[in-house]
Design a protein around this motif. Structure first.
Motif, PDB file in Angstrom:
ATOM      1  N   MET A  41       0.841  -1.206   0.000  1.00  0.00           N
ATOM      2  CA  MET A  41       0.000   0.000   0.000  1.00  0.00           C
ATOM      3  C   MET A  41       0.872   1.250   0.000  1.00  0.00           C
ATOM      4  O   MET A  41       0.608   2.205  -0.731  1.00  0.00           O
ATOM      5  CB  MET A  41      -0.922  -0.022   1.222  1.00  0.00           C
ATOM      6  CG  MET A  41      -1.862   1.148   1.304  1.00  0.00           C
ATOM      7  SD  MET A  41      -3.092   1.064  -0.012  1.00  0.00           S
ATOM      8  CE  MET A  41      -3.627   2.752  -0.068  1.00  0.00           C
ATOM      9  N   GLN A  42       1.911   1.241   0.814  1.00  0.00           N
ATOM     10  CA  GLN A  42       2.827   2.379   0.884  1.00  0.00           C
ATOM     11  C   GLN A  42       3.472   2.632  -0.481  1.00  0.00           C
ATOM     12  O   GLN A  42       3.619   3.782  -0.899  1.00  0.00           O
ATOM     13  CB  GLN A  42       3.900   2.095   1.931  1.00  0.00           C
ATOM     14  CG  GLN A  42       4.926   3.192   2.069  1.00  0.00           C
ATOM     15  CD  GLN A  42       6.043   2.797   3.018  1.00  0.00           C
ATOM     16  OE1 GLN A  42       6.374   1.619   3.164  1.00  0.00           O
ATOM     17  NE2 GLN A  42       6.626   3.777   3.669  1.00  0.00           N
ATOM     18  N   GLN A  43       3.825   1.575  -1.207  1.00  0.00           N
ATOM     19  CA  GLN A  43       4.444   1.745  -2.519  1.00  0.00           C
ATOM     20  C   GLN A  43       3.453   2.350  -3.518  1.00  0.00           C
ATOM     21  O   GLN A  43       3.815   3.207  -4.317  1.00  0.00           O
ATOM     22  CB  GLN A  43       4.984   0.410  -3.042  1.00  0.00           C
ATOM     23  CG  GLN A  43       6.128  -0.150  -2.238  1.00  0.00           C
ATOM     24  CD  GLN A  43       7.294   0.809  -2.122  1.00  0.00           C
ATOM     25  OE1 GLN A  43       7.721   1.411  -3.098  1.00  0.00           O
ATOM     26  NE2 GLN A  43       7.806   0.970  -0.914  1.00  0.00           N
ATOM     27  N   VAL A  44       2.195   1.898  -3.477  1.00  0.00           N
ATOM     28  CA  VAL A  44       1.183   2.453  -4.377  1.00  0.00           C
ATOM     29  C   VAL A  44       1.019   3.947  -4.101  1.00  0.00           C
ATOM     30  O   VAL A  44       0.955   4.754  -5.026  1.00  0.00           O
ATOM     31  CB  VAL A  44      -0.173   1.725  -4.223  1.00  0.00           C
ATOM     32  CG1 VAL A  44      -1.264   2.414  -5.028  1.00  0.00           C
ATOM     33  CG2 VAL A  44      -0.045   0.259  -4.637  1.00  0.00           C
ATOM     34  N   GLU A  45       0.991   4.318  -2.837  1.00  0.00           N
ATOM     35  CA  GLU A  45       0.836   5.731  -2.465  1.00  0.00           C
ATOM     36  C   GLU A  45       2.079   6.544  -2.809  1.00  0.00           C
ATOM     37  O   GLU A  45       1.980   7.687  -3.254  1.00  0.00           O
ATOM     38  CB  GLU A  45       0.548   5.854  -0.967  1.00  0.00           C
ATOM     39  CG  GLU A  45      -0.804   5.336  -0.574  1.00  0.00           C
ATOM     40  CD  GLU A  45      -1.010   5.294   0.924  1.00  0.00           C
ATOM     41  OE1 GLU A  45      -2.172   5.260   1.325  1.00  0.00           O
ATOM     42  OE2 GLU A  45      -0.016   5.290   1.685  1.00  0.00           O
ATOM     43  N   THR A  46       3.247   5.977  -2.620  1.00  0.00           N
ATOM     44  CA  THR A  46       4.500   6.693  -2.849  1.00  0.00           C
ATOM     45  C   THR A  46       4.790   6.878  -4.333  1.00  0.00           C
ATOM     46  O   THR A  46       5.206   7.961  -4.758  1.00  0.00           O
ATOM     47  CB  THR A  46       5.680   5.936  -2.188  1.00  0.00           C
ATOM     48  OG1 THR A  46       5.416   5.804  -0.800  1.00  0.00           O
ATOM     49  CG2 THR A  46       6.982   6.676  -2.388  1.00  0.00           C
ATOM     50  N   LEU A  47       4.570   5.843  -5.133  1.00  0.00           N
ATOM     51  CA  LEU A  47       4.915   5.911  -6.548  1.00  0.00           C
ATOM     52  C   LEU A  47       4.005   6.872  -7.303  1.00  0.00           C
ATOM     53  O   LEU A  47       4.438   7.536  -8.236  1.00  0.00           O
ATOM     54  CB  LEU A  47       4.892   4.518  -7.171  1.00  0.00           C
ATOM     55  CG  LEU A  47       5.991   3.584  -6.631  1.00  0.00           C
ATOM     56  CD1 LEU A  47       5.805   2.173  -7.153  1.00  0.00           C
ATOM     57  CD2 LEU A  47       7.371   4.107  -6.982  1.00  0.00           C
TER      58      LEU A  47
END
Length: 132
Positions: A11-17
């Motif tokens: 989830m953090q990667q989806v939000e960060t990217l």
């Protein structure tokens, strides 16, 4: 949905990217923080996040699915030149107007335009002719 360290990392990667990443892109970035992570785990967690309504899946024919952290309704533009997916603001009132009178009960609508993003569109325009 039960807490999972891997799910929160995905989830953090989806939000960060923020650029509608594919599962493979999410996997490559998350691998730096969690070397034991598998691509299968990323796919399973993305599917769980989509089912839980925390992430939207953006499907483009002939392309890998992309994932979007922006949940309010909006459309997308897939650029056939650079492959980027961008958010498009669409008037929900106009969409509802188009759908009024349709039989059944529509619960969601996915709009993906296919064309050129602004940058690629500008690059493909012919240069203005020089003055004589």
């Amino acid at each position: 949905m039960r807490y999972s360290k891997q799910r929160e990392l995905v989830m953090q990667q989806v939000e960060t990217l923020r650029d509608h990443p594919t599962a493979e892109e999410i996997y490559q970035h998350a691998l730096k923080e969690c070397p034991g992570l598998s691509l299968g785990t990323v796919y399973r967690n993305l599917n769980s996040l989509v089912e839980a309504g925390r992430v939207r899946r953006v499907s483009i024919p002939g392309q890998p699915d992309r994932f979007d952290h922006t949940l309010p309704w909006h459309g997308h533009l897939y650029c056939t030149c650079c492959g980027q997916v961008e958010d498009l603001d669409l008037d929900p009132g106009l969409v509802r107007q188009l759908l009024s009178g349709q039989p059944g009960r529509i619960t969601d609508c996915v709009v993906t335009w296919i064309g050129l993003c602004e940058r690629c569109s500008r690059q493909s325009e012919p240069a203005p002719a020089a003055a004589p």
